[in-house]
Design a protein around this motif. Structure first.
Motif, PDB file in Angstrom:
ATOM      1  N   LEU A  32       0.832  -1.197   0.000  1.00  0.00           N
ATOM      2  CA  LEU A  32       0.000   0.000   0.000  1.00  0.00           C
ATOM      3  C   LEU A  32       0.866   1.247   0.000  1.00  0.00           C
ATOM      4  N   VAL A  33       0.516   2.209  -0.848  1.00  0.00           N
ATOM      5  CA  VAL A  33       1.273   3.457  -0.902  1.00  0.00           C
ATOM      6  C   VAL A  33       0.322   4.616  -1.185  1.00  0.00           C
ATOM      7  N   ASP A  34       0.497   5.702  -0.442  1.00  0.00           N
ATOM      8  CA  ASP A  34      -0.251   6.944  -0.666  1.00  0.00           C
ATOM      9  C   ASP A  34       0.734   7.973  -1.197  1.00  0.00           C
ATOM     10  N   VAL A  35       0.723   8.175  -2.508  1.00  0.00           N
ATOM     11  CA  VAL A  35       1.696   9.070  -3.121  1.00  0.00           C
ATOM     12  C   VAL A  35       1.407  10.536  -2.824  1.00  0.00           C
ATOM     13  N   CYS A  36       0.259  10.822  -2.196  1.00  0.00           N
ATOM     14  CA  CYS A  36      -0.107  12.217  -1.898  1.00  0.00           C
ATOM     15  C   CYS A  36       0.177  12.613  -0.459  1.00  0.00           C
ATOM     16  N   ASN A  37       0.786  11.728   0.318  1.00  0.00           N
ATOM     17  CA  ASN A  37       1.033  12.035   1.726  1.00  0.00           C
ATOM     18  C   ASN A  37       2.231  12.974   1.866  1.00  0.00           C
ATOM     19  N   HIS A  38       1.927  14.260   2.002  1.00  0.00           N
ATOM     20  CA  HIS A  38       2.989  15.276   2.080  1.00  0.00           C
ATOM     21  C   HIS A  38       3.481  15.499   3.508  1.00  0.00           C
ATOM     22  N   ASN A  95      12.938  18.095   3.961  1.00  0.00           N
ATOM     23  CA  ASN A  95      12.163  18.026   2.719  1.00  0.00           C
ATOM     24  C   ASN A  95      10.871  17.248   2.944  1.00  0.00           C
ATOM     25  N   HIS A  96       9.770  17.738   2.395  1.00  0.00           N
ATOM     26  CA  HIS A  96       8.523  16.981   2.417  1.00  0.00           C
ATOM     27  C   HIS A  96       8.493  16.050   1.209  1.00  0.00           C
ATOM     28  N   MET A  97       8.039  14.827   1.430  1.00  0.00           N
ATOM     29  CA  MET A  97       8.034  13.843   0.354  1.00  0.00           C
ATOM     30  C   MET A  97       6.994  14.196  -0.702  1.00  0.00           C
ATOM     31  N   SER A  98       7.410  14.135  -1.946  1.00  0.00           N
ATOM     32  CA  SER A  98       6.542  14.400  -3.087  1.00  0.00           C
ATOM     33  C   SER A  98       6.015  13.065  -3.625  1.00  0.00           C
ATOM     34  N   PRO A  99       5.040  13.092  -4.547  1.00  0.00           N
ATOM     35  CA  PRO A  99       4.612  11.845  -5.191  1.00  0.00           C
ATOM     36  C   PRO A  99       5.769  11.076  -5.824  1.00  0.00           C
ATOM     37  N   ASP A 100       6.728  11.791  -6.400  1.00  0.00           N
ATOM     38  CA  ASP A 100       7.895  11.120  -6.987  1.00  0.00           C
ATOM     39  C   ASP A 100       8.681  10.357  -5.925  1.00  0.00           C
ATOM     40  N   ASP A 101       8.831  10.939  -4.752  1.00  0.00           N
ATOM     41  CA  ASP A 101       9.560  10.273  -3.666  1.00  0.00           C
ATOM     42  C   ASP A 101       8.836   9.013  -3.212  1.00  0.00           C
ATOM     43  N   GLU A 124       0.599   9.957 -10.993  1.00  0.00           N
ATOM     44  CA  GLU A 124       0.600  10.678 -12.268  1.00  0.00           C
ATOM     45  C   GLU A 124      -0.692  10.469 -13.065  1.00  0.00           C
ATOM     46  N   SER A 125      -1.801  10.189 -12.376  1.00  0.00           N
ATOM     47  CA  SER A 125      -3.051   9.902 -13.086  1.00  0.00           C
ATOM     48  C   SER A 125      -3.592  11.118 -13.828  1.00  0.00           C
ATOM     49  N   ARG A 126      -3.147  12.310 -13.463  1.00  0.00           N
ATOM     50  CA  ARG A 126      -3.595  13.505 -14.188  1.00  0.00           C
ATOM     51  C   ARG A 126      -2.783  13.724 -15.461  1.00  0.00           C
ATOM     52  N   GLN A 127      -1.695  12.993 -15.577  1.00  0.00           N
ATOM     53  CA  GLN A 127      -0.888  13.063 -16.810  1.00  0.00           C
ATOM     54  C   GLN A 127      -1.053  11.726 -17.531  1.00  0.00           C
ATOM     55  N   ASP A 128      -2.306  11.464 -17.960  1.00  0.00           N
ATOM     56  CA  ASP A 128      -2.638  10.167 -18.534  1.00  0.00           C
ATOM     57  C   ASP A 128      -2.839  10.218 -20.044  1.00  0.00           C
ATOM     58  N   LYS A 129      -2.778  11.403 -20.612  1.00  0.00           N
ATOM     59  CA  LYS A 129      -2.918  11.506 -22.068  1.00  0.00           C
ATOM     60  C   LYS A 129      -2.022  12.631 -22.569  1.00  0.00           C
ATOM     61  N   ARG A 130      -1.775  12.602 -23.861  1.00  0.00           N
ATOM     62  CA  ARG A 130      -0.811  13.540 -24.429  1.00  0.00           C
ATOM     63  C   ARG A 130      -1.523  14.667 -25.170  1.00  0.00           C
ATOM     64  N   ASN A 131      -1.169  15.889 -24.809  1.00  0.00           N
ATOM     65  CA  ASN A 131      -1.620  17.074 -25.530  1.00  0.00           C
ATOM     66  C   ASN A 131      -0.371  17.781 -26.053  1.00  0.00           C
ATOM     67  N   GLY A 132      -0.064  17.561 -27.308  1.00  0.00           N
ATOM     68  CA  GLY A 132       1.171  18.114 -27.836  1.00  0.00           C
ATOM     69  C   GLY A 132       2.355  17.247 -27.454  1.00  0.00           C
ATOM     70  N   ARG A 133       3.515  17.853 -27.351  1.00  0.00           N
ATOM     71  CA  ARG A 133       4.734  17.121 -27.011  1.00  0.00           C
ATOM     72  C   ARG A 133       4.864  17.046 -25.489  1.00  0.00           C
ATOM     73  N   GLU A 134       4.259  16.025 -24.931  1.00  0.00           N
ATOM     74  CA  GLU A 134       4.258  15.838 -23.478  1.00  0.00           C
ATOM     75  C   GLU A 134       4.609  14.391 -23.137  1.00  0.00           C
ATOM     76  N   SER A 135       5.028  14.217 -21.897  1.00  0.00           N
ATOM     77  CA  SER A 135       5.318  12.868 -21.408  1.00  0.00           C
ATOM     78  C   SER A 135       4.022  12.165 -21.020  1.00  0.00           C
ATOM     79  N   LEU A 136       4.044  10.840 -21.071  1.00  0.00           N
ATOM     80  CA  LEU A 136       2.916  10.021 -20.628  1.00  0.00           C
ATOM     81  C   LEU A 136       3.334   9.312 -19.341  1.00  0.00           C
ATOM     82  N   ASP A 137       3.393  10.088 -18.260  1.00  0.00           N
ATOM     83  CA  ASP A 137       3.988   9.607 -17.016  1.00  0.00           C
ATOM     84  C   ASP A 137       3.237   8.436 -16.385  1.00  0.00           C
TER      85      ASP A 137
END
Length: 401
Positions: free
Chosen positions: A91-97, A108-114, A142-155
């Motif tokens: 179990l992981v909560d990537v939003c726990n700051h 440092n506060h942990m980010s979703p990347d951390d 990264e569920s908000r970066q789930d589709k590409r608009n232009g030259r973007e990453s699909l994280d």
């Protein structure tokens, strides 16, 4: 829910159950563990005499782990007991700051990347010895970066593929921003669960006089992206739906997005009706409160905000002010992500506990049972209304008279 528990009595577990809770999920993981311990203690299982059931009932299924960091900020994952042949749920909560670490003496506060990196560290520490690994990530990374608009990453897609390549068998999430992201891993398990049942119970607890009837209630979606969520709830409750769509200024960017110019409403007359505004998340809350103001301008009676993930990235002050101004009557989110003590203390806030639901999902998967009835909560909602008919009729009012 009882029928789901009973079905678990017929199948042998896939392996010894193990729950690996990252530091971000300690609180809810302890609740999940208590539910499973209680269910399995004294359970009359069909295969209770099988040698495979020797470690079935335990005092705890939590496996101790840690992700310590060096002074440079680098880290490592550690598992402190054998997990060979276990059926593991991480179990992981990537939003726990709220979790911090030191980097060259600075806090440092942990980010979703951390958090995501720590998840991979724990999977690496398991070293392929587990029989099966399931990642439970309520807020999909990264569920908000789930589709590409232009030259973007699909994280989000990249993260899912990365987890699968590390040996993860399936991924469990809730109210995914766009479930079609599972197309990135079409040959592996990906399930997104709903929170409608818990919200309905939370609303009944918060407002005992609430009535889910077409004359008194309407479900509102704040944008077109949440239509499917709102349509499901309206069909289950038998009420009408209204929708706002956002007119944006696509000529400029503010905070990484095109600013909203206006909210346009599509739906029937709201006069005198209670409104349930449903969404997957509250980030800054700006757009949600704009919707509440629009509803009040259309003479809505009471407004209940229901969002699976309460992130509140800009704090609670604007919600405090809106509540004092009468813009909304109650705010409901789940404990699937970190809840600040300040949020829990707010008079307008109701927390919807998801620990029992998660425990049932884990217990069912460990028995290799079907998740179909858990994915669709309509049966549980109907049973709830059969037990409490006053919420779908005027029965309680007649008794009072």
């Amino acid at each position: 829910m009882q029928s789901a528990l009973e079905s678990n009595l017929e199948n042998l577990p896939v392996g010894d159950l193990g729950i690996v809770a990252t530091e971000s999920c300690q609180s809810i993981s302890e609740k999940i563990d208590r539910h499973i311990v209680e269910w399995r203690r004294g359970r009359d299982h069909v295969h209770s005499s099988s040698p495979d059931m020797d470690d079935y009932s335990r005092d705890s299924y939590l496996i101790e782990s840690a992700c310590p960091r060096f002074g440079t900020g680098e880290g490592k994952g550690q598992i402190f007991s054998s997990v060979r042949g276990d059926d593991l749920y991480i179990l992981v909560d990537v939003c726990n700051h709220s979790i911090t670490y030191k980097l060259r003496g600075l806090i440092n506060h942990m980010s979703p990347d951390d958090h995501y990196q720590d998840l991979k560290r724990l999977i690496a520490a398991i070293g392929g010895k587990a029989r099966r690994i399931t990642v439970i990530m309520p807020y999909l990374y990264e569920s908000r970066q789930d589709k590409r608009n232009g030259r973007e990453s699909l994280d989000c897609a990249i993260a899912l593929q990365e987890l699968i390549s590390m040996g993860v068998d399936s991924i469990i999430t809730f109210d995914a921003h766009d479930p079609r992201v599972q197309n990135a891993i079409p040959l592996h398990g990906f399930e997104t669960f709903q929170t409608a049942y818990q919200f309905i119970k939370g609303l009944c607890r918060t407002a005992p006089d609430i009535r889910f009837t077409p004359d008194e209630m309407m479900v509102i979606t704040p944008d077109e992206a949440g239509m499917k969520r709102a349509i499901y709830m309206t069909n289950v409750l038998g009420v009408d739906m209204g929708m706002f769509y956002k007119r944006r200024d696509y000529t400029r960017l503010v905070g990484g997005r095109n600013p909203i110019v206006a909210h346009e409403f599509l739906g029937r007359d709201l006069s005198g009706k209670d409104c349930i505004v449903v969404d997957d998340m509250i980030s800054s809350g700006e757009s949600m409160l704009d919707v509440c103001r629009e509803l009040k301008a259309r003479n809505a009676r009471r407004i209940f905000i229901c969002a699976t993930f309460g992130l509140f990235t800009n704090g609670l002050e604007r919600f405090d002010k809106a509540y004092e101004e009468g813009m909304f009557d109650a705010l409901l989110t789940t404990n699937l992500v970190y809840q600040t003590p300040e949020l829990l203390a707010r008079p307008y806030y109701t927390s919807c506990d998801m620990s029992k639901y998660l425990a049932l999902i884990i217990d069912t998967m460990n028995h290799d049972g079907s998740l179909s009835q858990l994915l669709n909560p309509v049966d549980r909602i109907n049973r709830f209304f059969e037990k409490h008919p006053e919420f779908v009729s005027h029965e309680a009012d007649k008794k009072t008279e």
